[in-house]
Design a protein around this motif. Structure first.
Motif, PDB file in Angstrom:
ATOM      1  N   GLY A 261      -1.432 -11.967   3.523  1.00 27.24           N
ATOM      2  CA  GLY A 261      -0.233 -11.120   3.597  1.00 27.24           C
ATOM      3  C   GLY A 261       0.466 -11.293   4.931  1.00 27.24           C
ATOM      4  O   GLY A 261       1.537 -10.744   5.160  1.00 27.24           O
ATOM      5  N   SER A 262      -0.175 -12.043   5.815  1.00 28.31           N
ATOM      6  CA  SER A 262       0.424 -12.276   7.123  1.00 28.31           C
ATOM      7  C   SER A 262       1.545 -13.297   6.994  1.00 28.31           C
ATOM      8  O   SER A 262       1.406 -14.297   6.293  1.00 28.31           O
ATOM      9  CB  SER A 262      -0.631 -12.817   8.087  1.00 28.31           C
ATOM     10  OG  SER A 262       0.011 -13.374   9.205  1.00 28.31           O
ATOM     11  N   CYS A 263       2.652 -13.023   7.685  1.00 23.73           N
ATOM     12  CA  CYS A 263       3.767 -13.973   7.650  1.00 23.73           C
ATOM     13  C   CYS A 263       3.822 -14.766   8.953  1.00 23.73           C
ATOM     14  O   CYS A 263       4.841 -15.376   9.293  1.00 23.73           O
ATOM     15  CB  CYS A 263       5.077 -13.224   7.409  1.00 23.73           C
ATOM     16  SG  CYS A 263       5.054 -12.292   5.863  1.00 23.73           S
ATOM     17  N   VAL A 285       7.595 -10.489  -4.433  1.00 22.93           N
ATOM     18  CA  VAL A 285       7.840  -9.095  -4.042  1.00 22.93           C
ATOM     19  C   VAL A 285       8.877  -8.433  -4.959  1.00 22.93           C
ATOM     20  O   VAL A 285       8.754  -7.263  -5.309  1.00 22.93           O
ATOM     21  CB  VAL A 285       8.274  -9.010  -2.560  1.00 22.93           C
ATOM     22  CG1 VAL A 285       8.460  -7.561  -2.135  1.00 22.93           C
ATOM     23  CG2 VAL A 285       7.240  -9.674  -1.658  1.00 22.93           C
ATOM     24  N   SER A 315       1.566 -13.508  -0.121  1.00 22.65           N
ATOM     25  CA  SER A 315       2.924 -12.954  -0.143  1.00 22.65           C
ATOM     26  C   SER A 315       3.704 -13.480   1.040  1.00 22.65           C
ATOM     27  O   SER A 315       4.900 -13.244   1.157  1.00 22.65           O
ATOM     28  CB  SER A 315       2.858 -11.427  -0.052  1.00 22.65           C
ATOM     29  OG  SER A 315       2.299 -11.070   1.192  1.00 22.65           O
ATOM     30  N   ALA A 317       5.884 -15.167   3.707  1.00 24.77           N
ATOM     31  CA  ALA A 317       7.163 -15.868   3.545  1.00 24.77           C
ATOM     32  C   ALA A 317       7.722 -16.144   4.934  1.00 24.77           C
ATOM     33  O   ALA A 317       7.235 -15.598   5.924  1.00 24.77           O
ATOM     34  CB  ALA A 317       8.124 -14.998   2.751  1.00 24.77           C
ATOM     35  N   ILE A 325      14.017  -9.479   2.152  1.00 25.69           N
ATOM     36  CA  ILE A 325      13.226  -8.531   1.356  1.00 25.69           C
ATOM     37  C   ILE A 325      13.218  -7.158   2.028  1.00 25.69           C
ATOM     38  O   ILE A 325      13.396  -6.123   1.378  1.00 25.69           O
ATOM     39  CB  ILE A 325      11.777  -9.069   1.174  1.00 25.69           C
ATOM     40  CG1 ILE A 325      11.807 -10.255   0.215  1.00 25.69           C
ATOM     41  CG2 ILE A 325      10.843  -7.992   0.656  1.00 25.69           C
ATOM     42  CD1 ILE A 325      10.522 -11.037   0.116  1.00 25.69           C
ATOM     43  N   GLY A 335       6.316  -3.562   3.021  1.00 28.51           N
ATOM     44  CA  GLY A 335       4.944  -3.777   3.492  1.00 28.51           C
ATOM     45  C   GLY A 335       3.948  -3.036   2.612  1.00 28.51           C
ATOM     46  O   GLY A 335       2.940  -3.593   2.181  1.00 28.51           O
ATOM     47  N   VAL A 338       3.442  -4.562  -0.887  1.00 28.98           N
ATOM     48  CA  VAL A 338       2.583  -5.752  -0.868  1.00 28.98           C
ATOM     49  C   VAL A 338       1.132  -5.349  -0.619  1.00 28.98           C
ATOM     50  O   VAL A 338       0.210  -5.816  -1.300  1.00 28.98           O
ATOM     51  CB  VAL A 338       3.060  -6.753   0.217  1.00 28.98           C
ATOM     52  CG1 VAL A 338       2.087  -7.909   0.332  1.00 28.98           C
ATOM     53  CG2 VAL A 338       4.463  -7.247  -0.087  1.00 28.98           C
ATOM     54  N   GLU A 339       0.917  -4.446   0.327  1.00 29.05           N
ATOM     55  CA  GLU A 339      -0.458  -4.045   0.667  1.00 29.05           C
ATOM     56  C   GLU A 339      -1.143  -3.370  -0.523  1.00 29.05           C
ATOM     57  O   GLU A 339      -2.317  -3.612  -0.789  1.00 29.05           O
ATOM     58  CB  GLU A 339      -0.449  -3.096   1.870  1.00 29.05           C
ATOM     59  CG  GLU A 339      -0.162  -3.835   3.173  1.00 29.05           C
ATOM     60  CD  GLU A 339       0.170  -2.894   4.313  1.00 29.05           C
ATOM     61  OE1 GLU A 339      -0.374  -1.770   4.343  1.00 29.05           O
ATOM     62  OE2 GLU A 339       0.986  -3.273   5.174  1.00 29.05           O
ATOM     63  N   GLY A 361      -4.278 -11.403   7.846  1.00 32.64           N
ATOM     64  CA  GLY A 361      -3.313 -10.360   8.198  1.00 32.64           C
ATOM     65  C   GLY A 361      -4.041  -9.072   8.554  1.00 32.64           C
ATOM     66  O   GLY A 361      -4.946  -8.665   7.822  1.00 32.64           O
ATOM     67  N   GLY A 362      -3.657  -8.460   9.676  1.00 36.15           N
ATOM     68  CA  GLY A 362      -4.323  -7.234  10.132  1.00 36.15           C
ATOM     69  C   GLY A 362      -4.126  -6.085   9.155  1.00 36.15           C
ATOM     70  O   GLY A 362      -5.088  -5.479   8.664  1.00 36.15           O
ATOM     71  N   GLU A 363      -2.875  -5.779   8.838  1.00 36.88           N
ATOM     72  CA  GLU A 363      -2.583  -4.669   7.907  1.00 36.88           C
ATOM     73  C   GLU A 363      -3.126  -5.006   6.528  1.00 36.88           C
ATOM     74  O   GLU A 363      -3.656  -4.154   5.819  1.00 36.88           O
ATOM     75  CB  GLU A 363      -1.072  -4.422   7.816  1.00 36.88           C
ATOM     76  CG  GLU A 363      -0.434  -3.907   9.092  1.00 36.88           C
ATOM     77  CD  GLU A 363      -1.018  -2.577   9.537  1.00 36.88           C
ATOM     78  OE1 GLU A 363      -1.349  -1.757   8.672  1.00 36.88           O
ATOM     79  OE2 GLU A 363      -1.168  -2.373  10.756  1.00 36.88           O
ATOM     80  N   THR A 364      -2.972  -6.255   6.142  1.00 34.11           N
ATOM     81  CA  THR A 364      -3.459  -6.697   4.839  1.00 34.11           C
ATOM     82  C   THR A 364      -4.980  -6.508   4.765  1.00 34.11           C
ATOM     83  O   THR A 364      -5.514  -6.049   3.748  1.00 34.11           O
ATOM     84  CB  THR A 364      -3.078  -8.174   4.608  1.00 34.11           C
ATOM     85  OG1 THR A 364      -1.696  -8.334   4.930  1.00 34.11           O
ATOM     86  CG2 THR A 364      -3.326  -8.604   3.187  1.00 34.11           C
ATOM     87  N   GLY A 405      -3.344 -12.226  11.654  1.00 34.72           N
ATOM     88  CA  GLY A 405      -2.433 -13.287  11.249  1.00 34.72           C
ATOM     89  C   GLY A 405      -2.490 -14.557  12.062  1.00 34.72           C
ATOM     90  O   GLY A 405      -2.648 -15.653  11.527  1.00 34.72           O
TER      91      GLY A 405
HETATM   92  P1  ADP Z   1      -0.309  -9.985  10.851  1.00 38.86           P
HETATM   93  O1  ADP Z   1      -1.771  -9.918  11.214  1.00 38.86           O
HETATM   94  O2  ADP Z   1       0.246 -11.365  10.877  1.00 38.86           O
HETATM   95  O3  ADP Z   1       0.516  -8.976  11.630  1.00 38.86           O
HETATM   96  P2  ADP Z   1      -0.280  -8.076   8.703  1.00 38.86           P
HETATM   97  O4  ADP Z   1      -1.010  -8.147   7.402  1.00 38.86           O
HETATM   98  O5  ADP Z   1      -0.807  -7.128   9.734  1.00 38.86           O
HETATM   99  O6  ADP Z   1      -0.222  -9.549   9.301  1.00 38.86           O
HETATM  100  O7  ADP Z   1       1.224  -7.684   8.479  1.00 38.86           O
HETATM  101  C1  ADP Z   1       2.046  -8.308   7.548  1.00 38.86           C
HETATM  102  C2  ADP Z   1       2.890  -7.242   6.876  1.00 38.86           C
HETATM  103  O8  ADP Z   1       3.942  -7.861   6.189  1.00 38.86           O
HETATM  104  C3  ADP Z   1       2.107  -6.426   5.883  1.00 38.86           C
HETATM  105  O9  ADP Z   1       2.491  -5.085   5.908  1.00 38.86           O
HETATM  106  C4  ADP Z   1       2.514  -7.091   4.560  1.00 38.86           C
HETATM  107  O10 ADP Z   1       2.371  -6.211   3.473  1.00 38.86           O
HETATM  108  C5  ADP Z   1       3.961  -7.421   4.836  1.00 38.86           C
HETATM  109  N1  ADP Z   1       4.452  -8.527   4.008  1.00 38.86           N
HETATM  110  C6  ADP Z   1       3.725  -9.559   3.536  1.00 38.86           C
HETATM  111  N2  ADP Z   1       4.493 -10.391   2.830  1.00 38.86           N
HETATM  112  C7  ADP Z   1       5.749  -9.885   2.864  1.00 38.86           C
HETATM  113  C8  ADP Z   1       7.004 -10.313   2.335  1.00 38.86           C
HETATM  114  N3  ADP Z   1       7.109 -11.446   1.621  1.00 38.86           N
HETATM  115  N4  ADP Z   1       8.069  -9.563   2.571  1.00 38.86           N
HETATM  116  C9  ADP Z   1       7.982  -8.430   3.306  1.00 38.86           C
HETATM  117  N5  ADP Z   1       6.834  -7.966   3.834  1.00 38.86           N
HETATM  118  C10 ADP Z   1       5.717  -8.690   3.617  1.00 38.86           C
END
Ligand code: ADP
Length: 421
Positions: A261-263, A285, A315, A317, A325, A335, A338-339, A361-364, A405
Motif C-alpha cells: 500500500g506504500s506509494c 481505488v 494499490s 501508484a 485519487i 487512505g 485502501v487500508e 507500508g507503515g499504515e498498511t 515504505g
Molecule cells: P509508507 O510506509 O510508504 O508511508 P503507508 O502504508 O504508511 O506507506 O502509507 C500509504 C498510504 O497511502 C496508506 O494510507 C494507503 O492506504 C494509501 N494509499 C495506497 N495506495 C493509494 C492510492 N492508489 N491512492 C491513494 N492513497 C493510497
C-alpha cells in the motif's frame, strides 16, 4: 521459562525496533501486541516487548496501561524493565514519557533511571543533555512541526522535568567516556542528591554499550532501542543468559502473499520487479469506492493463482495518480478505503492458506496487523535493516514481515521469501 528482560513500548514500530535490536544481540524475543494477560503466550522468549499505543493517549490511560504491562512482565520474571519511547522523545507538554516513568519508579518504591533515547545509527545523538537529529537540535528538526507531538525544546533535562514530578540531572559525555563505573558513580551521586532521572549523553554505539553495562542493577531504564544494546551482556555476565543464539526463521510453507500500500519510490521499484516475475494485480481505488465487489474480485483472483509462486496485490501508484485519487475522494478517505480493503483481503487469504505474508507500508502494515490480530509475534531474523520476519504464536500459522515504505532494495520481496527457505 521466565522472562529476563521486559519492555513496555509506546508504539508498535518502536516495539519492533527494540525487539529486533535484542534479537541481534542473541536473545530469544517476543513482541506482545496490546495489553498482556494470563493467556499471553510468549514461547521460550527471554525478552518480551509489550507494544502499546500510548504515545498520544490521555495521560491517565497511558500510565495505567504501562503499569499493567510492567506488572505482568515482572510477574513473569522480568528482572529489568525498559520504558521504550521514540528516539526523538515524541511527547506533548503533559507526557506521556515523564508520567509513565514516574509511575513505574513509584510502583517500584522509588529509585533512579536513565533517560537515553540516543540512536546513533539513525543519527539521534545526545550531547550536554541536548538531543540532536543529524546536525540539528531536535527543536530545529522537522519534529518541531509534528502534527501530534511537536518538539520545540531539545533539552532532555528540561523536557523530562516539565513532564515529571521528579528531578532530572545530567551525566555528560566525558563521564560516559571514562567507562561504566564512572557512569554508575555519577548515577549514584545524582540519586543521593535527590534526582530520580539522569539524561546520559551518547554519540556512538560504544557509548550506548557503556551506559547499558552501567545500568545492570537498575530496575528501570528509559530510552530508545539503542540503550538496550548493552543489556543482554549483563545477563550473560551474571550467568542468567546463555551464549547468543541465532533466531530461527519461521517454518511456514504455505502460500506467499505480498500486500503493498506504500506509494514510496522504493516500494514501487520492488513492485516493478515483482510484476516481471510473479502474478500481480493492482487494487483499483475507483472500483473500491463503488462497493465491496472489488474486494471479492481481488480475493477470487488471488485464490485462482498457482500456489507455486508468491503473488502481489498492490494499490501503490505514482504521485500524480495518488494526487488525482486524493482530490476525488479526500486524502484520509482514500487512505482508509485502501487500508480497509487490505485488512479484509489479508484476513480472508490468511484463512485460505496464505501463511507467509509480507506487507509494504507503515499504515498498511498497521491495517493488516489489526485485521490478522496476532496476539504475540516471535521476532526472527532481519531481512533488511530494521525489517525482521516474525511468527505469530498461539493462533493459525502465520509468518509476517512488515516493512515501512522506503525500506529495502528492488529485489526485497524475493529476498524476503528466500530467507524462509
Ligand atoms: P509508507 O510506509 O510508504 O508511508 P503507508 O502504508 O504508511 O506507506 O502509507 C500509504 C498510504 O497511502 C496508506 O494510507 C494507503 O492506504 C494509501 N494509499 C495506497 N495506495 C493509494 C492510492 N492508489 N491512492 C491513494 N492513497 C493510497
Amino acid at each position: 521459562m521466565t522472562i529476563l528482560l521486559g519492555a513496555v513500548a509506546d508504539d508498535f514500530t518502536g516495539a519492533t525496533d527494540l525487539a529486533n535490536t535484542l534479537v541481534k544481540e542473541g536473545m530469544r524475543v517476543c513482541q506482545v501486541l496490546g495489553a498482556p494477560n494470563a493467556e499471553t503466550d510468549y514461547g521460550d522468549a527471554e525478552a518480551v516487548v509489550v507494544a502499546l499505543k500510548s504515545r498520544t493517549a490521555p495521560v491517565a490511560e497511558a500510565v495505567e496501561q504501562s503499569l499493567t504491562a510492567m506488572r505482568w512482565l515482572q510477574a513473569e520474571g522480568a528482572k529489568q524493565i525498559i520504558s521504550k519511547y521514540c528516539s526523538t522523545f515524541d511527547s506533548t507538554a503533559d507526557g506521556n514519557i515523564g508520567p509513565i516513568a514516574d509511575a513505574m519508579l513509584d510502583a517500584q518504591g522509588g529509585g533512579f533511571a536513565f533517560v537515553c533515547p540516543a540512536f546513533p545509527a539513525n543519527k539521534r545523538t545526545i550531547y550536554q543533555g541536548h538531543l540532536f537529529v543529524g546536525p540539528d537540535l531536535l527543536s530545529d528538526s522537522s519534529m518541531k512541526d509534528h502534527p501530534l507531538t511537536p518538539m520545540r525544546d531539545a533539552s532532555l533535562v528540561r523536557l523530562m522535568e516539565a513532564q515529571s514530578s521528579k528531578r532530572c540531572g545530567l551525566i555528560p559525555l566525558e563521564t560516559v567516556r571514562e567507562g561504566a563505573s564512572a557512569v554508575q558513580a555519577a548515577a549514584d551521586q545524582l540519586a543521593a542528591d535527590g534526582f530520580s532521572y539522569g539524561v546520559v549523553d551518547a554519540l556512538t554505539d560504544d557509548d550506548l554499550r557503556i551506559i547499558g553495562y552501567a545500568a545492570k542493577d537498575h530496575a528501570l531504564i528509559t530510552g530508545g532501542s539503542g540503550v538496550a544494546t548493552g543489556l543482554p551482556k549483563n545477563f550473560r555476565n551474571a550467568g542468567l543468559l546463555g551464549e547468543p543464539i541465532t533466531a530461527e526463521q519461521p517454518s511456514m510453507t504455505g502460500r506467499r502473499l505480498v500486500m503493498a500500500g506504500s506509494c514510496s519510490t522504493a516500494t514501487r521499484a520492488q513492485i516493478d520487479v515483482a510484476k516481471a516475475n510473479w502474478p500481480t494485480r493492482m487494487i483499483n481505488v475507483h472500483a473500491l469506492a463503488e462497493g465491496d465487489a472489488e474486494i471479492g474480485a481481488l480475493i477470487d483472483w488471488a485464490m485462482a493463482q498457482g500456489a507455486d509462486q508468491p503473488i502481489l496485490l498492490y494499490s501503490s501508484a505514482d504521485p500524480a495518480e495518488v494526487k488525482e485519487i486524493q482530490a476525488q475522494y479526500g486524502v484520509t478517505e482514500a487512505g482508509e478505503m485502501v487500508e480497509r480493503a487490505m485488512g479484509i483481503i489479508a484476513s480472508s487469504l490468511h484463512g485460505a492458506g496464505f501463511d507467509r505474508i509480507l506487507v509494504a507500508g507503515g499504515e498498511t502494515s498497521g491495517a493488516v496487523t489489526t485485521a490478522l490480530k496476532p496476539k504475540t509475534l516471535r521476532i526472527a531474523q532481519e531481512i533488511a535493516t530494521g525489517v525482521p520476519w516474525t511468527e505469530a504464536l498461539g493462533g493459525a500459522p502465520l509468518a509476517l514481515a512488515l516493512k515501512s515504505g522506503n525500506f529495502g532494495g528492488p529485489n526485497f520481496f524475493a529476498e524476503a521469501f528466500e530467507a524462509l527457505e
